[in-house]
Design an enzyme around this catalytic site. Structure first.
Site, short mmCIF file in Angstrom:
data_model
loop_
_atom_site.label_atom_id
_atom_site.label_comp_id
_atom_site.label_asym_id
_atom_site.label_seq_id
_atom_site.Cartn_x
_atom_site.Cartn_y
_atom_site.Cartn_z
CG ASP A 249 -63.22 -12.21 -18.49
OD1 ASP A 249 -62.61 -11.62 -17.32
OD2 ASP A 249 -64.20 -11.90 -18.93
CE LYS B 213 -62.87 -5.96 -16.04
NZ LYS B 213 -63.57 -6.73 -16.43
CD GLN C 100 -67.16 -6.09 -17.42
OE1 GLN C 100 -66.18 -6.28 -17.55
NE2 GLN C 100 -67.64 -6.03 -16.08
N1 GUN Z 1 -68.53 -8.94 -14.41
C1 GUN Z 1 -68.19 -8.90 -13.29
N2 GUN Z 1 -67.03 -9.44 -13.09
C2 GUN Z 1 -66.61 -9.79 -14.42
C3 GUN Z 1 -65.21 -10.24 -15.06
O1 GUN Z 1 -64.46 -10.69 -14.36
N3 GUN Z 1 -65.06 -10.30 -16.41
C4 GUN Z 1 -66.25 -9.83 -17.20
N4 GUN Z 1 -66.20 -10.14 -18.25
N5 GUN Z 1 -67.52 -9.56 -16.73
C5 GUN Z 1 -67.73 -9.38 -15.25
#
Ligand code: GUN
Length: 293
Positions: free
Chosen positions: A119, A52, A96
């Protein structure tokens, strides 16, 4: 059979975003800023967050990575969330997941200001999605919609089976596919661990979106000739031939299923890269205050 190239599409979208960011900055606007909170050292989470941050660079965004050890308290984490909510320089941020067991994920998600929830996990964004209002949409389902759009895949009136009912993928995916939009307008069935005749449901589907996290679950006998198959699975399975010692395995047994498909996504290189680019799109929207003021 057409192989859906998520890697190529995501590279193209990152270029489109970067071009728009440079226009914004040239016109005196602010460079979008994404912050990410990472708790602990889970291998998968480390990789996702690193990717990211890398994608932010490619898009010309500012990014901040905030790290905590796995023993951080819930109160400390909530205090940081509140700080980011108040920080005018941060346009959007993510925490996350998964979080260590002593921290309530739901409490943390609900503490995030929905206007910065890129998100799309906050109940306000989820609720707005359900009734078709502008909102931040969860990245993986949004990325899949973008692939269907860019490959001109007909979805209107089609039978779509979503395998999995997670809050992050299955539920928002089903919501998007049933919406009165293009892509969308499908007849959607959601199957899960308690579904009675999941194989039969799959065999009748024009579109299968597999998001259950069980490697090679969808086999050739479950797919009808000409179906579109989207594989969201990314389970790490041991593989001695890889430097890392593992490979990512999809939910679809590709060798059996691919010959029957009109379109299929590979793993890796299908849905995965689109997930990250969808987060970048949401961050651009946040930077532009395009959804919420
Ligand atoms: N863990 C797995 N996929 C995601 C996501 O799209 N966002 C976040 N914050 N955590 C994750």
């Amino acid at each position: 059979m057409t192989l859906i190239d998520g890697k190529a599409v995501s590279a193209q979208i990152k270029q489109e975003i970067a071009a728009e960011v440079e226009q914004i900055v040239a016109a005196g606007g602010k460079r979008p800023h994404l912050a990410a909170i990472l708790v602990g050292h889970d291998g998968g989470s480390e990789t996702y967050v690193a990717n990211k941050v890398k994608a932010c660079e490619a898009c010309g965004f500012k990014s901040s990575l905030i790290r905590y050890e796995a023993d951080v308290t819930e109160a400390e984490l909530l205090a940081k969330v509140e700080e980011l909510n108040q920080d005018a320089d941060v346009d959007g941020f993510i925490v996350q997941l998964p979080l260590p067991k002593h921290i309530s994920e739901q409490k943390v998600i609900e503490a995030i200001d929905y206007r910065k929830d890129v998100d799309g996990f906050h109940p306000i964004n989820v609720g707005r999605l359900a009734i078709g209002l502008p909102c931040y949409v969860s990245a993986t389902p949004n990325g899949i919609m973008e692939l269907l759009r860019r490959y001109n895949i007909e979805t209107s009136g089609k039978k779509c089976v979503v395998l999995g009912r997670s809050n992050i993928v299955g539920k928002p995916m089903a919501t998007l596919m049933m919406q009165k939009t293009n892509p969308g307008d499908a007849t959607v069935t959601v199957c899960h661990s308690h579904s009675k005749d999941l194989k039969k449901e799959c065999r009748e589907a024009d579109i299968i979106i597999a998001a259950i996290g069980r490697p090679d679950f969808v086999t050739g006998d479950m797919v009808k000739e000409g179906a579109v198959v989207i594989d969201v699975g990314t389970t790490r399975v041991p593989d001695a031939t890889k430097k890392s010692g593992f490979r990512l395995n999809g939910d679809v047994k590709f060798s059996e299923v691919a010959p029957k498909c009109s379109f299929i996504t590979p793993v890796p290189g299908g849905v995965g890269p689109m997930t990250i680019v969808s987060l970048m799109k949401n961050t651009l929207l946040a930077g532009k205050k395009a959804i919420y003021q």
